[in-house]
Design a protein around this motif. Structure first.
Motif, PDB file in Angstrom:
ATOM      1  N   UNK A  94      57.000  -0.679 -20.672  1.00 29.62           N
ATOM      2  CA  UNK A  94      56.470  -1.950 -21.152  1.00 29.62           C
ATOM      3  C   UNK A  94      54.952  -1.939 -20.948  1.00 29.62           C
ATOM      4  N   UNK A  95      54.224  -2.350 -21.975  1.00 29.63           N
ATOM      5  CA  UNK A  95      52.762  -2.382 -21.878  1.00 29.63           C
ATOM      6  C   UNK A  95      52.263  -3.786 -22.196  1.00 29.63           C
ATOM      7  N   UNK A  96      51.538  -4.359 -21.224  1.00 31.94           N
ATOM      8  CA  UNK A  96      50.960  -5.689 -21.398  1.00 31.94           C
ATOM      9  C   UNK A  96      49.447  -5.595 -21.305  1.00 31.94           C
ATOM     10  N   UNK A  97      48.791  -6.311 -22.189  1.00 34.92           N
ATOM     11  CA  UNK A  97      47.330  -6.342 -22.211  1.00 34.92           C
ATOM     12  C   UNK A  97      46.872  -7.798 -22.175  1.00 34.92           C
ATOM     13  N   UNK A  98      46.088  -8.133 -21.171  1.00 38.03           N
ATOM     14  CA  UNK A  98      45.662  -9.518 -20.948  1.00 38.03           C
ATOM     15  C   UNK A  98      46.865 -10.464 -21.002  1.00 38.03           C
ATOM     16  N   UNK A  99      47.833 -10.263 -20.120  1.00 38.08           N
ATOM     17  CA  UNK A  99      49.071 -11.051 -20.194  1.00 38.08           C
ATOM     18  C   UNK A  99      48.857 -12.508 -19.799  1.00 38.08           C
ATOM     19  N   UNK A 100      49.709 -13.353 -20.332  1.00 36.18           N
ATOM     20  CA  UNK A 100      49.692 -14.765 -19.957  1.00 36.18           C
ATOM     21  C   UNK A 100      50.602 -14.966 -18.748  1.00 36.18           C
ATOM     22  N   UNK A 101      50.461 -16.102 -18.117  1.00 37.79           N
ATOM     23  CA  UNK A 101      51.308 -16.416 -16.962  1.00 37.79           C
ATOM     24  C   UNK A 101      52.776 -16.473 -17.370  1.00 37.79           C
ATOM     25  N   UNK A 102      53.041 -16.985 -18.564  1.00 38.36           N
ATOM     26  CA  UNK A 102      54.423 -17.085 -19.063  1.00 38.36           C
ATOM     27  C   UNK A 102      55.060 -15.703 -19.192  1.00 38.36           C
ATOM     28  N   UNK A 103      54.310 -14.748 -19.736  1.00 42.80           N
ATOM     29  CA  UNK A 103      54.831 -13.392 -19.898  1.00 42.80           C
ATOM     30  C   UNK A 103      55.144 -12.756 -18.546  1.00 42.80           C
ATOM     31  N   UNK A 104      54.247 -12.938 -17.591  1.00 39.40           N
ATOM     32  CA  UNK A 104      54.452 -12.350 -16.267  1.00 39.40           C
ATOM     33  C   UNK A 104      55.648 -12.982 -15.553  1.00 39.40           C
ATOM     34  N   UNK A 105      55.811 -14.275 -15.728  1.00 37.88           N
ATOM     35  CA  UNK A 105      56.947 -14.953 -15.094  1.00 37.88           C
ATOM     36  C   UNK A 105      58.273 -14.496 -15.710  1.00 37.88           C
ATOM     37  N   UNK A 106      58.258 -14.195 -17.004  1.00 38.00           N
ATOM     38  CA  UNK A 106      59.466 -13.670 -17.654  1.00 38.00           C
ATOM     39  C   UNK A 106      59.837 -12.309 -17.067  1.00 38.00           C
TER      40      UNK A 106
ATOM     41  N   UNK B 145      48.989 -11.032  -8.087  1.00 41.15           N
ATOM     42  CA  UNK B 145      47.958  -9.990  -8.170  1.00 41.15           C
ATOM     43  C   UNK B 145      47.635  -9.633  -9.616  1.00 41.15           C
ATOM     44  N   UNK B 146      48.639  -9.721 -10.487  1.00 41.27           N
ATOM     45  CA  UNK B 146      48.411  -9.431 -11.906  1.00 41.27           C
ATOM     46  C   UNK B 146      47.592 -10.531 -12.577  1.00 41.27           C
ATOM     47  N   UNK B 147      47.696 -11.733 -12.052  1.00 48.24           N
ATOM     48  CA  UNK B 147      46.961 -12.861 -12.629  1.00 48.24           C
ATOM     49  C   UNK B 147      45.516 -12.893 -12.156  1.00 48.24           C
ATOM     50  N   UNK B 148      45.285 -12.399 -10.937  1.00 49.43           N
ATOM     51  CA  UNK B 148      43.945 -12.423 -10.362  1.00 49.43           C
ATOM     52  C   UNK B 148      43.470 -10.994 -10.115  1.00 49.43           C
ATOM     53  N   UNK B 149      42.188 -10.799 -10.231  1.00 52.78           N
ATOM     54  CA  UNK B 149      41.616  -9.462 -10.020  1.00 52.78           C
ATOM     55  C   UNK B 149      41.633  -9.129  -8.534  1.00 52.78           C
ATOM     56  N   UNK B 150      42.264  -8.007  -8.170  1.00 55.02           N
ATOM     57  CA  UNK B 150      42.295  -7.584  -6.772  1.00 55.02           C
ATOM     58  C   UNK B 150      41.036  -6.784  -6.463  1.00 55.02           C
ATOM     59  N   UNK B 151      40.530  -6.942  -5.238  1.00 55.18           N
ATOM     60  CA  UNK B 151      39.262  -6.324  -4.867  1.00 55.18           C
ATOM     61  C   UNK B 151      39.397  -4.834  -4.563  1.00 55.18           C
ATOM     62  N   UNK B 152      40.548  -4.440  -4.016  1.00 52.23           N
ATOM     63  CA  UNK B 152      40.765  -3.036  -3.656  1.00 52.23           C
ATOM     64  C   UNK B 152      42.126  -2.580  -4.167  1.00 52.23           C
TER      65      UNK B 152
END
Length: 309
Positions: free
Chosen positions: A18-30, A44-51
């Motif tokens: 599965x490949x997601x690009x700039x996913x929405x919150x709805x897609x990630x929750x699914x 973590x997918x919704x927010x940019x992780x520092x490391x």
């Protein structure tokens, strides 16, 4: 309202990518509901992780990985993030922006059955190794470009373009430090996977994880080499700049020393005292000027003899 990017999917035997690009919150929750992912991984997918990070669960692995790219617009190195969910039967890649090479690999796997079979191999680990290995190899042109920029700085040092060199060295140092902070933290992640500590996932691919470790270490060593070269160029540039400054100060000092006795003589004869030697002589100007010129020539010859000029 912006158009939502679809979740792209390829199935080969019992493996799904599965490949997601700039996913929405709805897609990630699914995806969370379908695969029972941990809520923190979705966050973590919704927010940019520092490391870069690695979370190992009993039925899947979550990895937050970073990739470098050069921004021509900002003329500096920047980071893009790719999050990976790796299970026995699925691989999910989530990117925060369009990664051209990832799109190209996905398209080839979807369109060409032979390439799809080669990419997927026999497990999701092999599929992930192939994808991330290609992404790492794609860093090599960037490293070559960095090498060319350092060669340009080297030439400018020899040409004496001190101010321009100082700015370029500072910019390149900053970019390489960013580069190092991207690559270095990811090495322990794949070293941990190489050791077999990957939960219930297959542990027969240690050599593939080790291959990624080797590639990342090679890039890190290149970065360290480039930083050492820049350090040497900075020291050389500073030494040349100091030498040039000292030469200028030396010449100004010599002129000051030569002018000192001449100023003294002109000051004395400018006091209009009648008892001064040659004060009333018609040829006094010529004699005094000749004396001053002789003193200047003698001092110049003396400095030349001492090799101060």
């Amino acid at each position: 309202m912006p158009k939502e990017n679809k979740i792209k999917k390829i199935i080969y035997k019992d493996i799904s990518w599965y490949k997601l690009e700039k996913p929405t919150e709805t897609q990630l929750l699914k995806l969370k509901e379908k695969f029972n992912f941990h809520p923190l991984d979705i966050e973590d997918c919704m927010e940019k992780i520092q490391r870069p990070k690695l979370d190992i669960y009993h039925d899947y692995i979550f990895m937050g990985l970073h990739l470098p790219y050069w921004s021509e617009k900002e003329n500096r190195l920047k980071t893009t993030e790719i999050n990976v969910f790796l299970g026995k039967t699925f691989l999910i890649t989530v990117s925060d922006y369009k990664i051209l090479l990832l799109d190209e690999l996905f398209y080839k796997a979807k369109q060409d059955p032979k390439k799809r079979a080669r990419f997927f191999g026999r497990s999701t680990s092999r599929l992930f190794h192939f994808i991330f290995n290609q992404l790492i190899l794609n860093i090599n042109p960037l490293m070559r470009e960095v090498g060319k920029k350092i060669d340009t700085i080297d030439r400018k040092v020899l040409q004496g373009k001190y101010k321009d060199v100082f700015e370029k060295i500072s910019e390149m140092r900053r970019s390489l430090i960013v580069f190092d902070t991207i690559i270095k933290p990811q090495i322990p992640i794949f070293r941990k996977l190489e050791s077999g500590r990957a939960g219930n996932l297959d542990t027969k691919n240690a050599q593939y994880w080790g291959n990624l470790v080797d590639r990342l270490q090679f890039i890190q060593e290149q970065i360290e080499d480039y930083l050492q070269i820049l350090e040497g160029l900075a020291i050389t540039n500073e030494s040349l700049l100091s030498y040039k400054t000292n030469e200028i100060i030396k010449i100004l000092t010599i002129f000051s020393v030569i002018l000192l006795p001449l100023t003294l003589i002109s000051g004395i004869y400018g006091m209009n005292i009648e008892t001064l030697p040659l004060a009333s002589s018609p040829s006094s100007f010529i004699v005094v000027s000749g004396l001053m010129l002789s003193i200047a020539v003698i001092m110049l010859l003396f400095f030349k003899y001492k090799k101060w000029l």
